[in-house]
Structure formats: C-alpha cells, structure tokens
Design a protein around this motif. Sequence first.
Motif, PDB file in Angstrom:
ATOM      1  N   LEU A 201     -18.922   3.664  35.114  1.00  0.00           N
ATOM      2  CA  LEU A 201     -17.865   4.193  34.241  1.00  0.00           C
ATOM      3  C   LEU A 201     -18.244   4.087  32.766  1.00  0.00           C
ATOM      4  N   GLY A 202     -18.705   2.904  32.373  1.00  0.00           N
ATOM      5  CA  GLY A 202     -19.064   2.706  30.970  1.00  0.00           C
ATOM      6  C   GLY A 202     -20.229   3.585  30.549  1.00  0.00           C
ATOM      7  N   GLU A 203     -21.218   3.686  31.420  1.00  0.00           N
ATOM      8  CA  GLU A 203     -22.387   4.521  31.142  1.00  0.00           C
ATOM      9  C   GLU A 203     -21.993   5.987  30.976  1.00  0.00           C
ATOM     10  N   PHE A 204     -21.108   6.452  31.860  1.00  0.00           N
ATOM     11  CA  PHE A 204     -20.658   7.845  31.782  1.00  0.00           C
ATOM     12  C   PHE A 204     -19.823   8.072  30.517  1.00  0.00           C
ATOM     13  N   ALA A 205     -19.008   7.083  30.169  1.00  0.00           N
ATOM     14  CA  ALA A 205     -18.143   7.223  28.991  1.00  0.00           C
ATOM     15  C   ALA A 205     -18.965   7.429  27.717  1.00  0.00           C
ATOM     16  N   LYS A 206     -20.143   6.811  27.663  1.00  0.00           N
ATOM     17  CA  LYS A 206     -20.960   6.892  26.450  1.00  0.00           C
ATOM     18  C   LYS A 206     -21.458   8.298  26.153  1.00  0.00           C
ATOM     19  N   VAL A 207     -21.557   9.145  27.178  1.00  0.00           N
ATOM     20  CA  VAL A 207     -22.082  10.497  26.953  1.00  0.00           C
ATOM     21  C   VAL A 207     -20.974  11.545  26.881  1.00  0.00           C
ATOM     22  N   LYS A 214     -10.707   9.491  25.959  1.00  0.00           N
ATOM     23  CA  LYS A 214      -9.304   9.076  25.808  1.00  0.00           C
ATOM     24  C   LYS A 214      -8.450   9.522  26.984  1.00  0.00           C
ATOM     25  N   THR A 215      -8.622  10.774  27.378  1.00  0.00           N
ATOM     26  CA  THR A 215      -7.703  11.345  28.366  1.00  0.00           C
ATOM     27  C   THR A 215      -8.123  11.092  29.806  1.00  0.00           C
ATOM     28  N   GLU A 216      -9.416  10.805  30.031  1.00  0.00           N
ATOM     29  CA  GLU A 216      -9.897  10.683  31.405  1.00  0.00           C
ATOM     30  C   GLU A 216     -10.482   9.304  31.730  1.00  0.00           C
ATOM     31  N   ILE A 217     -11.375   8.813  30.887  1.00  0.00           N
ATOM     32  CA  ILE A 217     -12.084   7.580  31.232  1.00  0.00           C
ATOM     33  C   ILE A 217     -11.176   6.353  31.178  1.00  0.00           C
ATOM     34  N   VAL A 218     -10.386   6.235  30.115  1.00  0.00           N
ATOM     35  CA  VAL A 218      -9.516   5.054  30.002  1.00  0.00           C
ATOM     36  C   VAL A 218      -8.518   4.984  31.163  1.00  0.00           C
ATOM     37  N   PRO A 219      -7.837   6.092  31.517  1.00  0.00           N
ATOM     38  CA  PRO A 219      -6.955   6.028  32.698  1.00  0.00           C
ATOM     39  C   PRO A 219      -7.717   5.724  33.990  1.00  0.00           C
ATOM     40  N   ILE A 244     -15.145  -4.984  33.745  1.00  0.00           N
ATOM     41  CA  ILE A 244     -14.872  -5.677  32.481  1.00  0.00           C
ATOM     42  C   ILE A 244     -15.874  -5.286  31.387  1.00  0.00           C
ATOM     43  N   PRO A 245     -17.185  -5.278  31.676  1.00  0.00           N
ATOM     44  CA  PRO A 245     -18.125  -4.831  30.634  1.00  0.00           C
ATOM     45  C   PRO A 245     -17.843  -3.411  30.152  1.00  0.00           C
ATOM     46  N   ALA A 246     -17.445  -2.536  31.078  1.00  0.00           N
ATOM     47  CA  ALA A 246     -17.123  -1.156  30.679  1.00  0.00           C
ATOM     48  C   ALA A 246     -15.918  -1.154  29.742  1.00  0.00           C
ATOM     49  N   PHE A 247     -14.915  -1.955  30.070  1.00  0.00           N
ATOM     50  CA  PHE A 247     -13.717  -2.009  29.230  1.00  0.00           C
ATOM     51  C   PHE A 247     -14.030  -2.638  27.880  1.00  0.00           C
ATOM     52  N   ALA A 256     -12.248   5.092  16.537  1.00  0.00           N
ATOM     53  CA  ALA A 256     -10.971   4.374  16.503  1.00  0.00           C
ATOM     54  C   ALA A 256     -10.014   4.869  17.586  1.00  0.00           C
ATOM     55  N   GLU A 257     -10.066   6.156  17.875  1.00  0.00           N
ATOM     56  CA  GLU A 257      -9.140   6.697  18.872  1.00  0.00           C
ATOM     57  C   GLU A 257      -9.424   6.150  20.264  1.00  0.00           C
ATOM     58  N   VAL A 258     -10.697   5.887  20.549  1.00  0.00           N
ATOM     59  CA  VAL A 258     -11.049   5.299  21.839  1.00  0.00           C
ATOM     60  C   VAL A 258     -10.586   3.843  21.880  1.00  0.00           C
ATOM     61  N   ARG A 259     -10.819   3.116  20.784  1.00  0.00           N
ATOM     62  CA  ARG A 259     -10.359   1.721  20.735  1.00  0.00           C
ATOM     63  C   ARG A 259      -8.842   1.646  20.912  1.00  0.00           C
ATOM     64  N   ALA A 260      -8.133   2.591  20.288  1.00  0.00           N
ATOM     65  CA  ALA A 260      -6.667   2.601  20.406  1.00  0.00           C
ATOM     66  C   ALA A 260      -6.240   2.881  21.842  1.00  0.00           C
ATOM     67  N   ALA A 261      -6.889   3.846  22.475  1.00  0.00           N
ATOM     68  CA  ALA A 261      -6.545   4.187  23.860  1.00  0.00           C
ATOM     69  C   ALA A 261      -6.821   3.009  24.788  1.00  0.00           C
TER      70      ALA A 261
END
Length: 549
Positions: A201-207, A214-219, A244-247, A256-261
Amino acid sequence: MAGAAGPRAAPGAAGGDGDDSLYPIAVLIDELRNEDVQLRLNSIKKLSTIALALGVERTRTELLPFLTDTIYDEDEVLLALAEQLGNFTGLVGGPDFAHCLLPPLESLATVEETVVRDKAVESLRQISQEHTPVALEAHFVPLVKRLASGDWFTSRTSACGLFSVCYPRASNAVKAEIRQHFRSLCSDDTPMVRRAAASKLGEFAKVLELDSVKTEIVPLFTNLASDEQLQKAVGPKITLNDLIPAFQSLLKDCEAEVRAAAAHKVKELCENLPTEGREAIIVNQILPYIKELVSDTNQHVKSALASVIMGLSTILGKENTIEHLLPLFLAQLKDECPEVRLNIISNLDCVNEVIGIRQLSQSLLPAIVELAEDAKWRVRLAIIEYMPLLAGQLGVEFFDEKLNSLCMAWLVDHVYAIREAATNNLMKLVQKFGTEWAQNTIVPKVLVMANDPNYLHRMTTLFCINALSEACGQEITTKQMLPIVLKMAGDQVANVRFNVAKSLQKIGPILDTDALQGKVKPVLQKLGQDEDMDVKYFAQEAISVLALA
C-alpha cells in the motif's frame, strides 16, 4: 563457443536427425528430465550460456517457449529459473524484446511456493523498467491485469507487487484501471491477497497522484487496518510490519493534504488495531508521528488531527492519556488557529469519560475566552453551540464563576446569529442546571436588558423570555418575566412593541387564566389599536390564537 561445442559427444539427442544446431535445447531437455535435482539446478544456472550459444532469435523462439511450457520442478530449480530470467533482456535482443520474457515469469508468479513467486515478481519488476511506455501498456500491464484477476490466490498476491512499477508510465485511462484492480485486491475474499495488497500500500501510494492518495489510498488503509478476518488469519504482526509503516509514511507525506487526510483517520486506525498490544503500538508507533503533526505548519493538518485526537483517550486509558495525550491537548488548546482549539473543545466528552475535565479546566478557560471573542462570528457561534456540553462537564460552580459572563455577553453581540444562538444556549443551560439556578442566576440578568438603550438588546430580552419561559415554568414566567413583557408594550420602537405581542402569544399557554384575562388581554387589546400596522397585526393574531377575543 565452448558451451555449444562441448556436448557433441552425443549426436542426435534432439531427435536423431543429427542437426547440431538444435543440440543445446536437446541437452537441456535431457538434463531437466534427469532425476538428479542438482543436475537440473546446474542446467538452469547455465541458461545464459545456452542462450548465448543459441543467439537472440533462437532464444526467443525456442528456449523461452520451452521454459514456459515446462515449468514444473523442485522449488529450488524454479527459484533459480526466476532469478536467471530477470537478467535475460540482453540475451533476447534488448529492451525491444523484453516482453518475450514475460510468459515464463508470469507462470512462475503463479506457483505455490512463496519464495519462487517473490523472485519471479522481483524479476518482473526489473524487466518492467526496460519496457518502453508503449510496450509497457501493450505487454506488461495486461500481464498485471491477468495476475490480478487470476483464479488462484497465488496469482493475485503476485500482482500486488507489480502495480507500483507500471503505474507511473501508464496513460491516465490505464492508471484508472490499475487503481481499480488494486482496490479490488484490497477487498479480495482471500486474506492472503489482502495481506499482500496491504504490504504494498505504501509503495503504491508513493507513485500515485495527490488526489488519488487522499480519496483512495487513505480509505483503503483504514479498511485494511480494521480487517478482522485479516488480523485473525495472519496475526497482528502483519499490521505492525506492513500497515503501520505505510500509515507512518502518509502521516509524514510531503503534501499537506495527504497528511491531513491521514491525520483524520488516526482514531479510526487505532481503534481497529489488534487488541493484543494495541496500546503499545499506538504509543510507540503512532504517537511520535502525531506529536509532529500537533505543530505542523499547515492549519488544515492540525485541525484534522484535533478533530479526532481526543478519541484516542478512550482507547489508551487514563494513565496513558495523562502521560502522553494531555500535553498534546494542552498544546492544541493554545494553538493560534481557532479551528484547532474549537475541534479540541468540541470533543471534550471523550476526555471527560477517561480522566475528567478538571485536568484540562485551567487551560480550557483561556481557549474558550479567546474563541468566544474571536473576530470571526462563525467561530463564536461554534463555541456557543458547545457551551451546554461544557457546562455539564465542568459543573455549575465552575460555569457560574468562569463562563456565565461570557454567555450573557453573547446576548448583546453585534451579529444577530450570535444573539439568537446565545438565547437558545440559555434555554439549554436552564434545562441542564434547573429552574432554581435560572431564577437566581440567569433571569435577573436577562430582565435588566429590558432597560438597555439599544432597542436590539431590548428585543433580545423578549427573545430570551420566549426561550426560557417553557424551561422555567409557570411560576417564574408569571412572577418575573410577564411584568417585564407587559411593561415593554409601551416601548417607543414599533419593532419592540410587535415583538411584545409575539412574546405574549408565545408564553400565553404557560400562564394561568387569571393572568391571561387580567393582564395579557388588556395589553394585547391596546396594541391591537396601535398606530403601527405590524404591531396591530401581531397583537390581533395573538388575541386570536390565545382565544382572548
């Protein structure tokens, strides 16, 4: 070459036609059929030598199809094959022909043994970088889709490791398909597939693009973290090692928008962690990141965190809350951003359940006062709406001493919405603290405003009486409030007089017959003859509604 000339002591092994040009494949067939595992392993390890002897064209047309069709063997042999193929691009003619290596690796990516699949995925990731964008969409992305929708869970787990390497260079339309496949795997029926998706998840989020994170990975992260079946099937270590590492990465994202989400999901994540060792995970793995967000440079991040952080107290318990969370709460109550302070105050009930609100009371007061006097009227409005909650938690003594004056000050605010909210606030406070408190504390202060030079404040008195009468009951309304309303019927301002008529209509049902007939009726009849048309109208309406005609 030596590798091609050496085996000539056994001519015709390829089928007895004596064609030496087929001999390396024939030898390989014989060696891979040999019962000796070590011999088979050695044959695989010299594939590059055989490929060099064959040349790029025959490697593509003969060697690779043979390997693809005959993938069955001991795991050790398959592992070696998967590793070899990752370095084969030059042996098949370079990047333009890298796609020829995909079929055997695709087969290896579906086998039962995990280490073989992982090595096949590693080689596929390596080869993906050697595809042009066009070839990537024509050959590599379809492979990923086939694996992602395969019947066997082994195929789908392998697909999870390939999304991040093909996504960045894909077109927008294909990117949408890739994200959809990844979402599907995150909710796959098989826990092992969901685990594989969670680990990537974390690896995919980076790209991914910011909006998609915001709309897909965090949920998706939150859903996976709260996946009870996943936790039961593979244990809490998966959450700790993969999720946990991904989060943590999301909480420290440069955007900032990702941190907020992510911050907005902190409570939801924590309450859905495995119960075994949950407190330790939160304190050691999550709180260090939360502490950084408390002083984040972006107010939206701080506000998002403040809206949920109080909820952690019920998860961590009294001691941890006092030791770890209380300092954060106090810092947020002093934050320069009013939304942060407001979000903390609006969730005080969580802390009250765990440690009692007295722990916060000394820091609460300055924050409440600042919010009560904030230049933005919507901020003032919000704190008013939370006042009954605060009053109930702080108690009547603290309220009377520290907050009562604020509630009265709001009644004369220059913004009507604030005055209206302050009126409703008084009614809720009476419901909470009782009629005796109202009679001694609130009602006298409200009635004094009837003599205020500002007619708007005099009208506020009437609005307060409307709101308080029902909560206070017949006796207080008749003895203390009614005389003031009747007196205000002689006000010089028509707006005040017609509001007197409306107030009498409002409190009429609370009064007894004597008061209605002896006191209210004469005043309404007089107002019914008023020179102002609005005053006449509302007076006559009140007479009709109260049946005083």
